[in-house]
Design an enzyme around this catalytic site. Structure first.
Site, PDB file in Angstrom:
ATOM      1  N   GLU A   1       1.000  -1.278  -0.004  1.00  0.00           N
ATOM      2  CA  GLU A   1       0.068  -0.048  -0.072  1.00  0.00           C
ATOM      3  C   GLU A   1       0.920   1.232   0.280  1.00  0.00           C
ATOM      4  O   GLU A   1       1.881   1.263   0.559  1.00  0.00           O
ATOM      5  CB  GLU A   1      -0.811  -0.087   1.084  1.00  0.00           C
ATOM      6  CG  GLU A   1      -1.960   1.055   1.120  1.00  0.00           C
ATOM      7  CD  GLU A   1      -3.003   0.732   2.232  1.00  0.00           C
ATOM      8  OE1 GLU A   1      -3.627  -0.288   2.455  1.00  0.00           O
ATOM      9  OE2 GLU A   1      -3.166   1.799   3.178  1.00  0.00           O
TER      10      GLU A   1
ATOM     11  N   ASP B   1       0.150   5.334   0.425  1.00  0.00           N
ATOM     12  CA  ASP B   1      -0.903   6.411   0.967  1.00  0.00           C
ATOM     13  C   ASP B   1      -0.625   7.665   0.965  1.00  0.00           C
ATOM     14  O   ASP B   1       0.375   8.213   1.326  1.00  0.00           O
ATOM     15  CB  ASP B   1      -1.245   5.908   2.558  1.00  0.00           C
ATOM     16  CG  ASP B   1      -1.692   4.467   2.699  1.00  0.00           C
ATOM     17  OD1 ASP B   1      -2.192   4.071   1.727  1.00  0.00           O
ATOM     18  OD2 ASP B   1      -1.458   4.059   3.655  1.00  0.00           O
TER      19      ASP B   1
ATOM     20  N   GLU C   1      -3.082  10.217   3.143  1.00  0.00           N
ATOM     21  CA  GLU C   1      -4.272  10.325   4.003  1.00  0.00           C
ATOM     22  C   GLU C   1      -4.016  11.507   4.646  1.00  0.00           C
ATOM     23  O   GLU C   1      -3.083  12.211   5.102  1.00  0.00           O
ATOM     24  CB  GLU C   1      -4.014   9.195   5.135  1.00  0.00           C
ATOM     25  CG  GLU C   1      -4.173   7.926   4.437  1.00  0.00           C
ATOM     26  CD  GLU C   1      -3.800   6.959   5.544  1.00  0.00           C
ATOM     27  OE1 GLU C   1      -4.721   5.984   5.567  1.00  0.00           O
ATOM     28  OE2 GLU C   1      -2.885   6.853   6.193  1.00  0.00           O
TER      29      GLU C   1
END
Length: 303
Positions: free
Chosen positions: A122, A124, A126
């Site tokens: 993953e 990210d 955010e």
């Protein structure tokens, strides 16, 4: 006796020094120009050209090429790209919800969690919700082969921004190539995660995602402030989507996109200088500099 002329010179010098000392710090300014603008190299697409709803369809609205998703006490919402990619440039213009957003995550990221549950990769972007008067935190993170297997090894770098992300749309992007991952804000590189070894780098195909959801247990000051649904709905707005690169189905000859004028894909010196400026003034947390972390699990921090 000091002449009137010298007195005037002393006064002018004093005033000049005073104005320099009282001038706003560079923190209030924009970053230096990176000299190269990757977002201009990739065309925008409409939401349905590249994505579909993943969950919370009743909390998702598409107006022409723009997307609005929201969180209330019943549900959040998420979306996913139609295809997986093995490298590429993934971007969106995002406008965040103002005022009280503690506990709320608005995100844009790459993942293969559905293909490899419990053993996924993953990357990210955010936005960690906040309380009034405090800035949003943009968290970047990289997971490699397993964030759900009991040994969650995050590689977080957190930033504050040089603008208010609730006032207007700004472009956020991830460039993932065989050599490194670069995070961009309005074409300014803020972080580069190099491929130092296969064991610390995501190599399997990933999809692009976005979502808004309740992460009260950790999102705002380590869970000190929770989502407060008296302020619902919490809204995230997306536009100017970009998905460019080598899909998982592309031939082996597909050439990874570049982040810079160089075909090597690395940052130019001007881009690197802009990134250093951002990290000097706006970096809020670096996992490699956290003495409480077990850095035997993050060997890329060793140099």
């Amino acid at each position: 006796m000091v002449s009137p002329h010298l007195s005037f010179l002393f006064m002018a010098l004093f005033l000049s020094i005073f104005l320099i000392l009282m001038a706003p710090s560079s923190n209030a300014q924009s970053p230096p120009s990176p000299g190269y603008y990757p977002s201009s190299k990739f065309g925008s697409i409409g939401f349905y050209q590249g994505f579909r709803n993943l969950w919370g369809p009743q909390h998702q609205r598409v107006d022409q090429s723009s997307l609005t998703i929201w969180l209330d006490s019943t549900s959040g919402s998420g979306f996913k790209s139609l295809r997986p990619f093995r490298s590429g440039y993934f971007g969106a213009a995002i406008k965040l919800h103002p005022d009280y957003t503690a506990g709320v995550i608005t995100s844009f990221y790459l993942s293969n969690n559905e293909a490899h549950p419990g053993n996924h990769d993953e990357v990210d972007i955010e936005f960690l919700g906040t309380t009034p008067g405090k800035p949003y935190t943009l968290q970047t993170n990289v997971y490699i082969r397993g964030s759900g297997d009991g040994r969650i090894i995050g590689r977080e770098m957190k930033f504050h921004l040089w603008f208010d992300p609730t006032k207007d749309f700004h472009n956020y992007a991830i460039l993932w190539s065989p050599n490194g991952i670069i995070f961009f804000v309005d074409d300014v590189p803020i972080r580069r995660y190099p491929r130092k070894s296969d064991s610390t780098y995501p190599l399997r195909p990933m999809w692009a995602y976005g979502s808004i959801w309740d992460a009260s247990s950790w999102a705002t000051e380590d869970g000190k402030y929770k989502a407060d649904y008296r302020y619902q709905p919490f809204v995230g707005r997306y536009s100017n989507f970009k998905l460019s690169g080598c899909s998982a189905y592309a031939p082996a000859s597909c050439r990874p996109v570049s982040a810079s004028p160089s075909s090597s894909g690395g940052l130019s010196q001007q881009q690197y200088s802009a990134m250093q400026w951002v990290q000097k003034h706006f970096l809020a947390y670096d996992y490699c500099k956290d003495s409480n972390r077990d850095h035997s699990l993050t060997p890329e921090c060793w140099g």
